[in-house]
Scaffold this motif. Structure first.
Motif: not given
Ligand SMILES: Nc1ncnc2c1ncn2[C@@H]1O[C@H](COP(=O)(O)OP(=O)(O)OP(=O)(O)O)[C@@H](O)[C@H]1O
Ligand SMILES: Nc1ncnc2c1ncn2[C@@H]1O[C@H](COP(=O)(O)OP(=O)(O)OP(=O)(O)O)[C@@H](O)[C@H]1O
Ligand SMILES: [Mg+2]
Ligand SMILES: [Mg+2]
Lengths: 254, 313, 261, 280, 254
Positions: C198-199, C202, C246-247, C250, C254, D29, D33, D126, D129-130, D165
């Motif tokens: 997942l990291f 992103e 992205v958020i 994220d 999370n 998940t 995916l 956040a 970062r984006a 982070k």
């Protein structure tokens, strides 16, 4: 005159449940007092109220003629410097050496700057060594804490508390993670701290037999209330049943 | 301050241009008594914005970039431009080509004549969307042509950059050479690039230079990236003249006094005769310009670029 | 250890700090970097941002197109990460100390990971672009290669960290290699691995901007297009959509991380 | 009594999975995916893709790159110097970033700071970062002019955000007891940070810093060139986009690879030698 | 007939130091035998040689009439399936459920494919539940292992060993990480396994008193050599001193 006086202490974390209800007791200087009681009775909470690691809601705690509840930030630091604390899991900083961990006990007496620079006086260092020697672990002084066995680590924890030059030491299940051998060493040490050094010890314990053997006095807690408070010789099976609500045999093992 | 900062666009930032850059720097430095600092970047927008935001004195830009920069900050002005062979501004231009592979040229003809209509739904290669001759000029003529048809009435530049609107696929070569190679290697059907940018690699095979229908061949032994397409031939379906690239300044930064000094040195005869800046024709030395006639720099006014400005709107 | 070695470790800290300071100083000389100058420009930078990077009504017209590209990029990142994760799982199992088959394969796996991680994504993009042309596959491959490198390293660490004791226990029951890997190692490391995946999703969406610029695909291409046209309002819009995506990713990751770890 | 605790499926088979939320989310998940991955291959734009020739060409280019590396436009010493420039840019961004990130992450760790402050710092981080690095570099190039300031500041923002982070998560994983124990001695907040938090997390912080340094090196290759700070990325860009000189691209790639390998080796060595995770 | 026969066993990890020297002993089916000895004596190594988790250099181990040293890969799996192993740190897969961890004990009897697909027969599952019930932890069957206390986790470990239907269970300090209460439960369980189920248990222990109380026989190890091998009633202070090289008092506590 009592060193510690607790009056009508009440504590609840959440609105709906009172963890401690109207707790009152006194402890004289130099006594070794055990608190016993089933899991969840509030033993840890009670201990933590005394040095305000946990804020209490009702009642008063008077330590050394100071009212604990009214202290401002600076006074609180000072109070804590006067009360040592020993934990079940030792709570040492694992990557630092034994001697460094012991010296952490001096932070309460230092300004931020002194602490940050790691300035300890020679006297403090010598005292730390002296304590380590007393506890029989001076040969490990420069080892990292995580290289020590549980019992040795607990002795470091005790040194850290002692170097504070406290009037009172709070011990939250100091031997619950230890093997019988180490447990004995630790309890013997605590006993000698109270008798020889005259430092009051308040100890949470799970083992009734250990409490009986070592303490001057025992306080029995159940569901946040004191159900027993007396000499350890006065603790009999019926009291124990009142405290634990079960039969004794299940609790004591060889 | 006593530094003159000169920004170079990616095209002129290579090692092969280093001697030209240094020479220009030296001459400007001598004329003004100030140190010249060269700033190189691989990013086109950063180059423009540096000039626009008063972080540089001097730059050598494309015509389109100048117009943009001037629009954003009117302190940005032209200072000099390279003339044509005649030594005047009359032929101070180069050509933007639309080329197709010779073998396939008939597909783009209607009644024996090249027709822009035929480029719809083909694979098209531009240089980059900031290029004057490799994008702006051809895009303007393409839009001009197609917007007269109902189907494409609202055609915009953005549409030309995206696959699936007018063109089935849009490629960017990121350099003129790249665009040409896109065509010759078969990745694109039509490509836009400029004449001077590929002159080292190709030679005229048929027809008259810079006219519709002229055929060029890739030279034997052409350097990379043309080494994989040696001997291939392409035909021009269109050649549009484009005004030469100007040297520009930011007046707020450089100041009138230095402006005059710099203009003088840039347009001087010594500058035009400096072989490190104007390489003589036929020499294998790399320089910013080549000299085949009386080329030199001349002062130029802002209005001279009005044709480009109009095209952009 | 005695007092001398403790002193020595104090000295080591001091020397370490001195080295860092010297290197910092040298670096600023080589690059003629001045931190003070840099700091001084921050207000100006913020000023420029607020006056230029604003989403206007006009730029909103471009939203549908931008969203389409964003979707392409998001899918590209997910696909690249997921497939890279499968490859990395094998490399990770081979590369880990606890589960390696033999030394040669272990070193080999680590080598592959290291090479693909350390060749800059810029270089990969350029090489791939020349041969694959401008399409999603190029972007996909560029992301894929870097992701394999990173995930393999992360997986190796997760496996090393988590499973020594249960591998031992299962060996003692007479389980085969694949049973141990499949039933002890993977279940144990899976949450950690998914967390890394997942990291990376992103990270890849964010990296896709750069990769997109270099390979002419997805939202990176759109970004580059408006950016080169100096249409900063549209650039702001593109950036905003990336930021939001992205958020969001994220936040989702999370949440997932909190539940599974 | 028997079977009260045994769960069975409808067909009477005994269930052995816990089926709790964590398991379900984990499975979910993975499924999501996988589905998205499959879907994405339909979304791709395959324009102009000829897989066969593309692979052949890539193989050829890789061969030229790696088997016939050569320098043509720049000299070896120049190349080494430029690698040094790139390294320096990465180093500056990492060191400055790490220092700033350390303080910010103290504010972002829930066990060291009040919740409102951690929220503010986290949202801020956040956001930073984006935003793509190129945009940061552009912004600073505009404000500061072309040069190393623009490059370093542009990279700095991401480094800070990334490290905050990572650091704050490391701080949050510290044994609560350690902090408690120090509090109970009367230690102040800075004492706790210096003597409890820092020693317990130092190796982690260092690993993250090293990792970020490696990342920054990669970023510096691209960004140094764009910001006008030069570096090996500039030559790489020129070699590949303007000269199409695969041999030079190969040589530069080798140079970058060697540096990256060295960094990795040095960092693991240093971690092992000077900052062992466990005692020896 | 002895179930396990060790003859002249020798082992060294590095060329310069022999960890085990000429170890010989026999164990009959259904016995509970403890191995005691100071840290580093080679107790763990000895245990691990028996199921070849560690390859030994000299001597012979004969288990159930098979020579352990000569087995090929397949036979070795089969041997291990017949020998259960219990660890100090339980070595469970923490994220899996209790029942899954127990069922891992069946891998030795499955093909790779069956194991990977997680195909357990209903009989196996029922058996697993039966064992959990016997150990008193069936109510936690669907909990994740890491949610259990140490004592409960060790019981899962024992279940995993038992479901192998082993002839022998090797326990490497099964109670070293446990509190006295849980230790008692675990040792009682091991005792009943050997007496009621007739499964041989070979247990490494640190606590001499526990070893004496529970075992049929005690093997004392010091520096890789057997220095005592006899009934637990025959273990006296002098033997203990031979084993540990120290006085007993320090070792035994109430
Ligand atoms: N920080 C907290 N917030 C809310 N409830 C708490 C908190 N700490 C403890 N409690 C609750 O307070 C009650 C008493 O807890 P406490 O830890 O004081 O018990 P204890 O007697 O020390 O038990 P043990 O022997 O298990 O340590 C428990 O019901 C516990 O769940
Ligand atoms: N894998 C290994 N490689 C090298 N030496 C080892 C290895 N495992 C153990 N040793 C060494 O073998 C000796 C005996 O170790 P072993 O673990 O068998 O002792 P032990 O009696 O189980 O001790 P403890 O009571 O501490 O568990 C020790 O000196 C140890 O350092
Ligand atoms: Mg408690
Ligand atoms: Mg052992």
């Amino acid at each position: 005159m009592a060193l510690l006086k607790v009056e009508g202490l009440g504590k609840s974390y959440t609105a709906d449940k009172k963890i401690l209800k109207n707790i009152s007791f006194e402890i004289k200087a130099g006594e070794l007092v055990s608190i016993i009681g089933p899991s969840g009775a509030g033993k840890s909470t009670l201990l933590r109220c005394i040095n305000r690691m946990v804020e209490f809601n009702e009642g008063k705690i008077i330590f050394n003629n100071q009212e604990v509840g009214n202290l401002n930030k600076k006074e609180l630091r000072h109070l804590r410097a006067n009360i040592g604390m020993v934990f079940q899991h030792y709570n040492l900083v694992p990557r630092l050496t034994v001697i460094e961990n012991v010296l952490h006990g001096r932070f309460g007496y230092k300004t931020t700057m002194q602490g940050l620079l790691g300035r300890y006086t020679e006297k403090e260092k010598a005292a730390a060594f002296h304590l380590l020697e007393k506890m029989g672990i001076h040969e490990h002084a420069y080892k990292r804490c995580d290289q020590l066995s549980g019992g040795q680590q607990q002795r470091v924890g005790i040194c850290r508390a002692l170097i504070q030059e406290p009037k009172l030491i709070l011990c939250d299940e100091p031997i619950a993670s230890l093997d019988p051998n180490s447990s004995k060493i630790i309890m013997d040490l605590l006993k000698s701290i109270s008798t020889e050094m005259g430092i009051t010890c308040l100890v949470n314990l799970h083992q009734v037999d250990v409490a009986q053997y070592y303490s001057d006095r025992i306080i029995g807690l159940n569901k946040g209330e004191i159900v027993f408070n007396g000499n350890s010789t006065e603790l009999h099976e019926d009291n124990i049943n009142r405290i634990y609500g079960t039969k004794t045999e299940d609790l004591i093992t060889s | 301050d006593d530094v003159i900062k000169m920004v170079w666009y990616p095209n002129e930032s290579g090692q092969d241009m280093k001697s030209s850059r240094d020479e220009i720097g030296r001459m400007v430095s001598e004329a003004t008594g100030k140190e010249v600092e060269h700033q190189l970047t691989t990013d086109y927008s950063i180059a423009i914005e540096t000039l626009v935001n008063n972080n540089a004195d001097l730059a050598f830009t494309g015509a389109q970039a100048y117009v943009e920069a001037n629009k954003r900050n009117d302190a940005v002005r032209t200072i000099a431009v390279k003339t044509g062979e005649s030594g005047t501004l009359d032929d101070a231009m180069y050509y933007s080509w639309l080329a197709v592979n010779k073998d396939e040229q008939d597909k783009f003809k209607e009644n024996g004549e090249f027709s822009l209509d035929k480029i719809a739904d083909t694979r098209f290669s531009f240089v980059s969307n900031s290029s004057t001759s490799g994008f702006k000029v051809p895009a303007a003529s393409i839009i001009d042509h197609f917007s007269q048809q109902d189907e494409y009435a609202d055609l915009t530049e953005v549409d030309l950059m995206e696959s699936g609107t007018l063109f089935s696929q849009v490629l960017f070569g990121n350099s003129h050479q790249g665009s040409a190679v896109n065509l010759l290697s078969g990745n694109a059907d039509v490509a836009a690039f400029c004449d001077t940018c590929v002159e080292d690699y190709v030679e005229l095979a048929d027809g008259e230079e810079n006219t519709e229908g002229a055929v060029y061949t890739v030279k034997e032994g052409a350097a990379e990236p043309f080494n994989t397409v040696e001997g291939k031939e392409f035909t021009l379906m269109n050649a549009t003249p484009v005004l030469n690239e100007p040297f520009v300044v930011n007046m707020d930064v450089i100041g009138q006094e230095d402006f005059e000094k710099v203009q003088e040195v840039l347009t001087s005869v010594e500058f035009a005769n400096n072989e490190k800046i104007f390489a003589p024709e036929g020499s294998d030395q790399n320089a910013l310009f080549t000299k085949s006639g009386d080329e030199r720099l001349l002062p130029v006014e802002d209005e001279w670029y009005d044709p480009i400005r109009e095209m952009a709107n | 250890m005695n007092e001398k070695t403790m002193r020595k470790s104090r000295w080591q800290t001091v020397i370490f700090l001195l080295i860092i300071i010297t290197l910092t100083y040298l670096s600023s000389i080589i690059t003629s970097f001045s931190f003070a100058d840099g700091l001084a420009t921050i207000p100006e930078a913020l000023g420029w941002m607020t006056s230029n990077l604003m989403v206007t009504g006009e730029s909103l017209d471009k939203l549908p197109n931008i969203l389409e590209k964003l979707a392409e990029t998001t899918f590209m990142s997910i696909a690249a990460t997921t497939i890279a994760a499968v490859v990395s799982l094998f490399l990770g199992v081979l590369g880990s100390k606890t589960t390696k088959v033999n030394n040669f394969l272990s070193v080999f796996a680590r080598f592959i990971a290291s090479v693909s991680r350390n060749i800059p994504v810029v270089a990969w993009s350029l090489v791939l672009l020349i041969s694959f042309g401008q399409n999603s596959v190029t972007g996909f491959l560029a992301l894929f290669v870097g992701t394999v490198g990173f995930l393999t390293r992360a997986f190796i660490e997760s496996i090393d960290e988590a499973s020594q004791s249960s591998v031992e226990a299962l060996t003692a029951t007479g389980a085969t290699y694949f049973q141990i890997v499949g039933k002890a190692v993977i279940p144990q490391c899976l949450p950690q691995m998914i967390s890394w995946v997942l990291f990376m999703v992103e990270t890849n969406i964010r990296n896709a901007t750069l990769v997109g610029i270099l390979t002419g695909t997805g939202i990176g291409y759109t970004f580059d297009m408006y950016y080169k046209m100096l249409d900063y309002n549209a650039v702001a819009l593109v950036t905003l959509t990336i930021v939001i995506t992205v958020i969001m990713v994220d936040l989702i990751s999370n949440y997932v991380r909190k539940v599974i770890l | 009594m028997e079977a009260t605790y045994i769960k069975t499926k409808k067909d009477g088979r005994i269930v052995i999975k816990s089926g709790n939320k964590g398991d379900r989310v984990l499975k979910g998940t993975i499924v999501v995916l996988s589905i998205l991955t499959v879907i994405s291959f339909f979304f791709f734009n395959y324009a102009g893709l000829e897989l066969g020739s593309a692979i052949r060409e890539t193989a050829y280019n890789l061969k030229v790159m790696f088997l016939q590396p050569a320098l043509s436009t720049i000299s070896l010493s120049e190349a080494i110097y430029q690698v040094g420039v790139t390294l320096s840019l990465a180093f500056l961004a990492t060191v400055i970033g790490a220092v700033i990130a350390f303080f910010l992450s103290l504010m972002a760790a829930t066990n060291l700071s009040p919740v409102w402050l951690t929220r503010i710092v986290r949202v801020f981080v956040a956001f930073i970062r984006a935003v793509p690095t190129v945009l940061w570099v552009l912004i600073f190039a505009i404000a500061a002019g072309l040069g190393s300031e623009a490059a370093v500041l542009g990279m700095l923002f991401h480094s800070i955000a990334y490290l905050v982070k990572a650091f704050s998560e490391a701080f949050e994983e510290i044994d609560k007891g350690i902090i408690e124990a120090l509090q109970s001695t009367g230690a102040g907040w800075w004492h706790i940070v210096k003597s409890g938090v820092l020693p317990s997390t130092f190796t982690y912080l260092l690993s993250w810093i090293f990792l970020r340094f490696e990342i920054n090196f990669g970023v510096a290759v691209a960004m140094g060139a764009a910001a006008g700070a030069g570096g090996i990325g500039f030559d790489l860009f020129m070699a590949s986009s303007f000269y199409f000189d695969m041999r030079e691209v190969g040589f530069i790639t080798y140079a970058i690879l060697i540096v990256a390998f060295l960094l990795e080796v040095i960092s693991t060595r240093m971690k092992k030698r000077y900052f062992p995770a466990s005692s020896n």
